[in-house]
Scaffold this motif. Structure first.
Motif, PDB file in Angstrom:
ATOM      1  N   ASP A  24       0.837  -1.183   0.000  1.00 46.84           N
ATOM      2  CA  ASP A  24       0.000   0.000   0.000  1.00 46.84           C
ATOM      3  C   ASP A  24       0.881   1.245   0.000  1.00 46.84           C
ATOM      4  O   ASP A  24       1.316   1.708   1.042  1.00 46.84           O
ATOM      5  N   PRO A  51      -4.159  -3.399  -2.721  1.00 47.76           N
ATOM      6  CA  PRO A  51      -3.102  -3.069  -1.762  1.00 47.76           C
ATOM      7  C   PRO A  51      -2.876  -4.172  -0.723  1.00 47.76           C
ATOM      8  O   PRO A  51      -3.823  -4.744  -0.194  1.00 47.76           O
ATOM      9  N   THR A  54       1.863  -3.081   4.614  1.00 49.32           N
ATOM     10  CA  THR A  54       3.181  -2.497   4.383  1.00 49.32           C
ATOM     11  C   THR A  54       4.291  -3.423   4.871  1.00 49.32           C
ATOM     12  O   THR A  54       5.400  -3.368   4.371  1.00 49.32           O
TER      13      THR A  54
END
Lengths: 401, 292
Positions: A24, A51, A54
């Motif tokens: 993302d 997405p 992270t």
């Protein structure tokens, strides 16, 4: 298919959707690149961002679960450089061949192309790259240290301001730190064919000595055992520490959050382990791979090529601060404005080291980070043997980790 | 001699059949499949290298330091949280039982934590104990990184568990309290027994079966702890539990054979706990003894 004249003449209601599974990205650079390529395709396909978290470990967990189940929804994958061998060996991504492969290699950093290669074939097109530099305070240190020994001595001379920020938590970042030190000392984790343990005693011990010396030194951050990249960045922005080993994103971040610190922020190549022999730092970044079960493989290859082309890389660099894999982009003034350290970065990337390219990388990395955590407890002589044993077990996929 | 089935019994089995079938499909099949998988060297990343390995996976797990450490961690969390929950749960049950005013409000209020999803509770407590975002350090005037040290991390995990599931314990114990005959307590009071004497000599012995059931449920539940640890430490600082080891092996490493062996061993532990309660403490789950 039988259809009436009117129905056939009507253009298809919607171009096929190609889902791009990628982390993302916050600046919107990936979304802009996807939009640009969709428009350029003239209605042949539309790229839809899917997405992922992270955290790289969680990205991988979500992806491999879907790929193992043969998910046809996955068209393009933003692959961390360490997944190439695993995804390729399992047959979860398609190889790049012929003209597509030639274009995917053309003009790109050799180390990035290497990171997308496994078993003599190319499995992705290099999109963005990344590596660590040494960041230091120009108001306290006249000349950046060339070696680890110099850095530790200089730092210890600075007293309370001597802190060196590095990554010491038990996670991928610790493996990265070790691999950089080992390669700079002239060693490697696995043999050239990736099938047996290398970890030569000399370089391995040297790398462990530096880790142990850093962690037990007065200039270690008290929170080193739980420090990731971001804790180091935050601490550096507070103004206390004088040195930091970190990725290039700390530069725009410091300018936004702590202009007073950024004004005195210098950069240099990661310190060497052996005097006179330039450091070799671990390579990061993202290659774009094609999911093996996608309904539209041909379109996906085209879309991925577009996503990794120069205009998209400029977007990713200028908006997202992600270093390009096309070498000539480093000479363009707009890119130089984003990365004033472009020259050091390109040199570092040229000599960068790959993390072990084996389908068992995830296991190997767990074995390394679990054995070497916490760094303050490392015993260089004893732990060379422990590390060799742990990596060997992981390579034979034996036992728990 | 086998008694002949009456029509009533046959009907009873017929009525049970759908439930039994569903249980076989969703419980027995996955368990047997895990048992089967655990006998193979089988990694999803190398589907071609699948081969029968006998008990090698079990040997690998049982000779691993990781497994025994995780087992010890799990037992510490289990014993710590269940013991605290029993004491606190009993206090809450007595409050709910004896509350004179606002009985409903008290009961509802005490049950709120149980209604919160474990992941959310674990997140909330992680943030509460965080040195920069949390209120705990400010409240106690400390500067501790709670989840960065082993014992304080255990403390945070256990207190999250206790906070979350004490209401469940209290609810079960409340049901037990209503079973204690009121006349017995009144008779004891007439005979001059104090509040503590009545509690320890009458209430507790009368509640023994209920307490054992509550402990059994909670012990089995606590032993399988996963979400709290996953959210709060992910097993760092040596806080990994057996479920986390299973997750790492199955989901992260995609090693179906080894991971299934871990799962089967966790199942064996759970069975051992149940046997300990039933044989060791004489717990009678069907309560037929008293019915006849």
């Amino acid at each position: 298919m039988v259809c009436t004249l009117a129905a056939c003449a009507r253009p298809p209601a919607q171009p096929p959707h190609l889902h791009w599974y990628v982390f993302d990205e916050q600046s919107g650079a990936f979304a802009a690149a996807a939009r640009r390529c969709s428009e350029e395709s003239g209605g042949r396909y539309e790229i839809v961002l899917a997405p992922l978290p992270t955290d790289a470990d969680q990205q991988r967990e979500q992806l491999v679960r879907r790929l193992a189940a043969g998910d046809p929804d996955i068209a393009i994958i933003g692959m961390d450089v360490i997944w190439t061998a695993e995804l390729a060996a399992a047959g979860w991504i398609l190889p790049w061949e012929g003209e597509a492969a030639r274009q995917a290699r053309a003009g790109r950093l050799a180390s990035s192309v290497q990171s997308a290669s496994y078993d003599g074939r190319l499995w992705g097109v290099p999109f963005t790259t990344n590596t660590q530099l040494l960041w230091y305070r120009t108001d306290r240190v006249a000349k950046p240290p060339a070696t680890w020994d110099q850095m530790l001595t200089t730092a210890e001379g600075l007293g309370t301001h001597g802190t060196i920020e590095a990554q010491g938590e038990r996670y991928e970042g610790l493996t990265v730190f070790f691999v950089s030190l080992l390669a700079s000392a002239g060693g490697q984790v696995l043999s050239a064919d990736g099938r047996s343990v290398s970890l030569a005693p000399g370089p391995t011990r040297r790398a462990l000595e530096i880790m142990q010396r850093l962690a037990t030194s007065s200039v270690a951050d008290p929170g080193l055992a739980t420090a990731r990249e971001d804790q180091g960045r935050l601490a550096f922005e507070q103004g206390g520490p004088s040195f930091m080993l970190n990725y290039t994103y700390v530069w725009p971040s410091a300018h936004a959050d702590a202009p007073a610190v950024a004004a005195h922020m210098g950069w240099a190549r990661w310190p060497a382990v052996i005097p006179g022999r330039p450091s070799r730092v671990t390579l990061g970044g993202i290659n774009l791979g094609i999911g093996a079960y996608t309904r539209h493989p041909k379109l996906a290859f085209d879309a991925a090529s577009c996503l990794a082309s120069a205009p998209s890389q400029r977007l990713a660099a200028e908006r997202g601060g992600l270093p390009p894999t096309l070498t000539t982009l480093y000479d363009e003034p707009p890119i130089r404005r984003v990365f004033p350290f472009a020259e050091v970065l390109r040199e570092t990337l040229r000599d960068a080291v790959q993390r072990p390219q084996t389908p068992l990388y995830a296991d190997l990395s767990l074995a390394i980070s679990h054995t070497l955590h916490p760094m303050r407890a490392i015993d260089p002589i004893r732990d060379v043997a422990r590390l060799r044993a742990a990596v060997g077990r992981a390579l034979r996929s034996e036992g728990l980790l | 001699m086998r008694p002949r089935w009456s029509a009533e019994q046959r009907l009873a089995w017929l009525l049970c059949a759908p439930a039994v079938t569903a249980m076989l499909v969703v419980t027995a099949y996955p368990m047997l499949y895990a048992l089967w998988l655990s006998l193979f060297r089988y990694d999803l990343r190398f589907p071609g290298e699948r081969h029968f390995a006998g008990l090698a996976n079990y040997a690998a797990v049982l000779t691993s330091e990781v497994w025994w450490r995780a087992l010890l961690n799990t037992l510490m969390i289990t014993v710590g949280s269940v013991a605290l929950e029993l004491v606190l749960g009993m206090v809450f049950a007595l409050v709910m039982h004896r509350a004179l005013v606002g009985r409903r409000a008290v009961r509802t209020g005490l049950l709120v934590p149980y209604g919160i999803i474990t992941v959310v509770a674990a997140m909330s407590w992680r943030f509460a104990f965080d040195p920069t975002t949390g209120f705990v350090n400010g409240l106690l005037g400390l500067h501790a990184a709670w989840l960065a040290e082993r014992w304080s991390a255990f403390f945070v995990i256990i207190q999250t568990e206790v906070w979350k599931t004490t209401p469940f314990m209290a609810l079960l114990l409340l049901a037990g309290l209503t079973l204690v005959p009121e006349e017995l307590l009144r008779a004891a009071r007439v005979d001059g027994a104090g509040a503590w004497q009545r509690f320890f000599r009458i209430t507790l012995p009368q509640m023994r079966p209920v307490i054992l059931v509550a402990l059994l449920f909670r012990t089995l539940d606590a032993f399988r702890i996963f979400d709290t640890v996953y959210v709060q430490t992910r097993g760092a600082q040596d806080t990994a539990t057996v479920s986390l080891v299973g997750y790492d092996t199955l989901i992260t490493r995609l090693n179906l054979g080894l991971g299934s062996a871990v799962s089967v061993l966790i199942f064996v532990c759970v069975v051992l706990i149940a046997v300990l309660y039933i044989k060791g403490f004489g717990l009678d789950l069907t309560a037929r003894g008293r019915g006849r």
